[in-house]
Design a protein around this motif. Structure first.
Motif, PDB file in Angstrom:
ATOM      1  N   SER A   1       0.861  -1.168   0.000  1.00 24.93           N
ATOM      2  CA  SER A   1       0.000   0.000   0.000  1.00 24.93           C
ATOM      3  C   SER A   1       0.902   1.222   0.000  1.00 24.93           C
ATOM      4  O   SER A   1       1.540   1.530   1.015  1.00 24.93           O
ATOM      5  CB  SER A   1      -0.900  -0.043   1.241  1.00 24.93           C
ATOM      6  OG  SER A   1      -1.608   1.158   1.350  1.00 24.93           O
ATOM      7  N   GLY A   2       0.992   1.855  -1.140  1.00 21.90           N
ATOM      8  CA  GLY A   2       1.884   3.013  -1.252  1.00 21.90           C
ATOM      9  C   GLY A   2       3.314   2.604  -0.996  1.00 21.90           C
ATOM     10  O   GLY A   2       3.828   1.678  -1.629  1.00 21.90           O
ATOM     11  N   ASP A   3       3.941   3.277  -0.042  1.00 21.84           N
ATOM     12  CA  ASP A   3       5.348   3.012   0.242  1.00 21.84           C
ATOM     13  C   ASP A   3       5.546   2.044   1.400  1.00 21.84           C
ATOM     14  O   ASP A   3       6.631   1.966   1.977  1.00 21.84           O
ATOM     15  CB  ASP A   3       6.071   4.333   0.537  1.00 21.84           C
ATOM     16  CG  ASP A   3       6.212   5.176  -0.722  1.00 21.84           C
ATOM     17  OD1 ASP A   3       6.275   4.595  -1.822  1.00 21.84           O
ATOM     18  OD2 ASP A   3       6.229   6.420  -0.612  1.00 21.84           O
ATOM     19  N   ARG A   4       4.495   1.342   1.725  1.00 24.22           N
ATOM     20  CA  ARG A   4       4.600   0.311   2.756  1.00 24.22           C
ATOM     21  C   ARG A   4       4.260  -1.030   2.151  1.00 24.22           C
ATOM     22  O   ARG A   4       3.391  -1.117   1.275  1.00 24.22           O
ATOM     23  CB  ARG A   4       3.622   0.592   3.910  1.00 24.22           C
ATOM     24  CG  ARG A   4       4.002   1.799   4.731  1.00 24.22           C
ATOM     25  CD  ARG A   4       5.002   1.389   5.780  1.00 24.22           C
ATOM     26  NE  ARG A   4       5.615   2.535   6.434  1.00 24.22           N
ATOM     27  CZ  ARG A   4       6.311   2.444   7.560  1.00 24.22           C
ATOM     28  NH1 ARG A   4       6.482   1.271   8.146  1.00 24.22           N
ATOM     29  NH2 ARG A   4       6.864   3.507   8.092  1.00 24.22           N
ATOM     30  N   GLY A   5       4.887  -2.069   2.641  1.00 25.60           N
ATOM     31  CA  GLY A   5       4.572  -3.389   2.125  1.00 25.60           C
ATOM     32  C   GLY A   5       4.898  -4.453   3.151  1.00 25.60           C
ATOM     33  O   GLY A   5       5.630  -4.208   4.117  1.00 25.60           O
ATOM     34  N   SER A   6       4.324  -5.619   2.970  1.00 27.25           N
ATOM     35  CA  SER A   6       4.670  -6.737   3.836  1.00 27.25           C
ATOM     36  C   SER A   6       4.678  -8.021   3.018  1.00 27.25           C
ATOM     37  O   SER A   6       3.984  -8.135   2.008  1.00 27.25           O
ATOM     38  CB  SER A   6       3.699  -6.847   5.017  1.00 27.25           C
ATOM     39  OG  SER A   6       2.406  -7.173   4.549  1.00 27.25           O
ATOM     40  N   VAL A   7       5.485  -8.947   3.464  1.00 29.27           N
ATOM     41  CA  VAL A   7       5.580 -10.253   2.812  1.00 29.27           C
ATOM     42  C   VAL A   7       5.592 -11.321   3.891  1.00 29.27           C
ATOM     43  O   VAL A   7       6.392 -11.251   4.823  1.00 29.27           O
ATOM     44  CB  VAL A   7       6.870 -10.379   1.969  1.00 29.27           C
ATOM     45  CG1 VAL A   7       6.949 -11.767   1.332  1.00 29.27           C
ATOM     46  CG2 VAL A   7       6.929  -9.304   0.890  1.00 29.27           C
ATOM     47  N   LEU A   8       4.670 -12.265   3.771  1.00 23.80           N
ATOM     48  CA  LEU A   8       4.676 -13.420   4.663  1.00 23.80           C
ATOM     49  C   LEU A   8       5.333 -14.570   3.920  1.00 23.80           C
ATOM     50  O   LEU A   8       4.910 -14.915   2.810  1.00 23.80           O
ATOM     51  CB  LEU A   8       3.236 -13.782   5.051  1.00 23.80           C
ATOM     52  CG  LEU A   8       3.067 -15.012   5.946  1.00 23.80           C
ATOM     53  CD1 LEU A   8       3.711 -14.809   7.315  1.00 23.80           C
ATOM     54  CD2 LEU A   8       1.581 -15.346   6.111  1.00 23.80           C
ATOM     55  N   PHE A   9       6.367 -15.113   4.507  1.00 25.03           N
ATOM     56  CA  PHE A   9       7.071 -16.191   3.814  1.00 25.03           C
ATOM     57  C   PHE A   9       7.445 -17.298   4.785  1.00 25.03           C
ATOM     58  O   PHE A   9       7.447 -17.122   5.999  1.00 25.03           O
ATOM     59  CB  PHE A   9       8.329 -15.662   3.120  1.00 25.03           C
ATOM     60  CG  PHE A   9       9.414 -15.218   4.072  1.00 25.03           C
ATOM     61  CD1 PHE A   9       9.481 -13.908   4.498  1.00 25.03           C
ATOM     62  CD2 PHE A   9      10.360 -16.113   4.539  1.00 25.03           C
ATOM     63  CE1 PHE A   9      10.472 -13.495   5.376  1.00 25.03           C
ATOM     64  CE2 PHE A   9      11.358 -15.712   5.422  1.00 25.03           C
ATOM     65  CZ  PHE A   9      11.411 -14.405   5.841  1.00 25.03           C
ATOM     66  N   ARG A  10       7.774 -18.423   4.197  1.00 18.35           N
ATOM     67  CA  ARG A  10       8.330 -19.531   4.965  1.00 18.35           C
ATOM     68  C   ARG A  10       9.627 -19.956   4.292  1.00 18.35           C
ATOM     69  O   ARG A  10       9.650 -20.238   3.092  1.00 18.35           O
ATOM     70  CB  ARG A  10       7.352 -20.692   5.000  1.00 18.35           C
ATOM     71  CG  ARG A  10       7.948 -21.927   5.620  1.00 18.35           C
ATOM     72  CD  ARG A  10       6.969 -23.068   5.599  1.00 18.35           C
ATOM     73  NE  ARG A  10       6.022 -22.952   6.692  1.00 18.35           N
ATOM     74  CZ  ARG A  10       5.179 -23.939   7.033  1.00 18.35           C
ATOM     75  NH1 ARG A  10       5.143 -25.058   6.346  1.00 18.35           N
ATOM     76  NH2 ARG A  10       4.350 -23.781   8.048  1.00 18.35           N
ATOM     77  N   ALA A  11      10.690 -19.971   5.067  1.00 17.85           N
ATOM     78  CA  ALA A  11      11.994 -20.416   4.559  1.00 17.85           C
ATOM     79  C   ALA A  11      12.368 -21.703   5.275  1.00 17.85           C
ATOM     80  O   ALA A  11      12.277 -21.790   6.497  1.00 17.85           O
ATOM     81  CB  ALA A  11      13.056 -19.346   4.791  1.00 17.85           C
TER      82      ALA A  11
END
Ligand code: ZN
Ligand code: ZN
Length: 201
Positions: free
Chosen positions: A134-144
């Motif tokens: 959203s605009g200049d913010r972001g998130s990523v949910l991941f599994r490594a």
């Protein structure tokens, strides 16, 4: 993935060689001047033996593309256009042990003073579970996933990213860890793309 990589890094794994300048492939894209980023000591034209081995292989991030067409341009200074692209390139940097890239893409408010990947686990695969921007913010949910003895461990993280002057940075993340017990018919955690029962079981 911050706390899995602490200690001071003063090992110089870079290899001097007759490299291309790296400008040829995608000249139309914007580059950020990675040489001006803090502590980005290794020139982007230096490549570790690991990178030379990896160039024509599948990218460690699991995209299915070759490294040279996926995360390598980012490691050489091109801009990541999405939080997911930056996340993938940071995961690949953990695999390839590129601490300078990790620090260069870490927001200065949370960037560690020093970073060593010597105690970093043997990462085998990455799964992106969710992304938001959203605009200049972001998130990523991941599994490594990483090797843990004869089994597998995983790190799950919801990472926050912020964009400043057109460039995404890793800000922070909420993590959880556990052991992975893949079913026989699930994808093998080694990242081969084959079923577990037909691969590492
Ligand atoms: Zn990649
Ligand atoms: Zn396998």
């Amino acid at each position: 993935m911050a706390r899995l990589a602490r200690r001071i890094c003063n090992s110089d794994t870079s290899v001097k060689g007759n490299h291309q300048k790296g400008q040829g492939s995608r000249p139309e894209q914007r580059r950020f001047d990675i040489d001006t980023l803090p502590d980005y000591e290794h020139s982007r034209n230096d490549r570790s033996p690991m990178i030379l081995q990896t160039e024509n292989r599948n990218c460690p991030c699991g995209s299915g593309k070759s490294y040279s067409e996926c995360c390598q341009p980012l490691h050489q200074g091109e801009v990541a256009f999405t939080p997911e692209a930056l996340m993938r390139s940071r995961y690949a940097a953990f695999v390839l042990k590129l601490p300078d890239y990790l620090r260069a893409t870490w927001h200065e408010s949370s960037r560690p003073e020093t970073l060593s990947l010597e105690d970093s686990p043997d990462w085998t695969s990455l799964q992106i579970l969710d992304t938001n921007q959203s605009g200049d913010r972001g998130s990523v949910l991941f599994r490594a996933v990483y090797r843990l003895g004869k089994g597998w461990g995983f790190l799950e993280e919801n990472s926050d990213f912020v964009r400043e002057q057109g460039r995404w940075y890793y800000l922070r993340g909420d993590t959880s860890e556990g052991q992975l017990k893949p079913g026989r018919n699930e994808p093998c955690p080694c990242g081969s793309g084959r079923k577990h029962k037909a691969c590492c079981l």
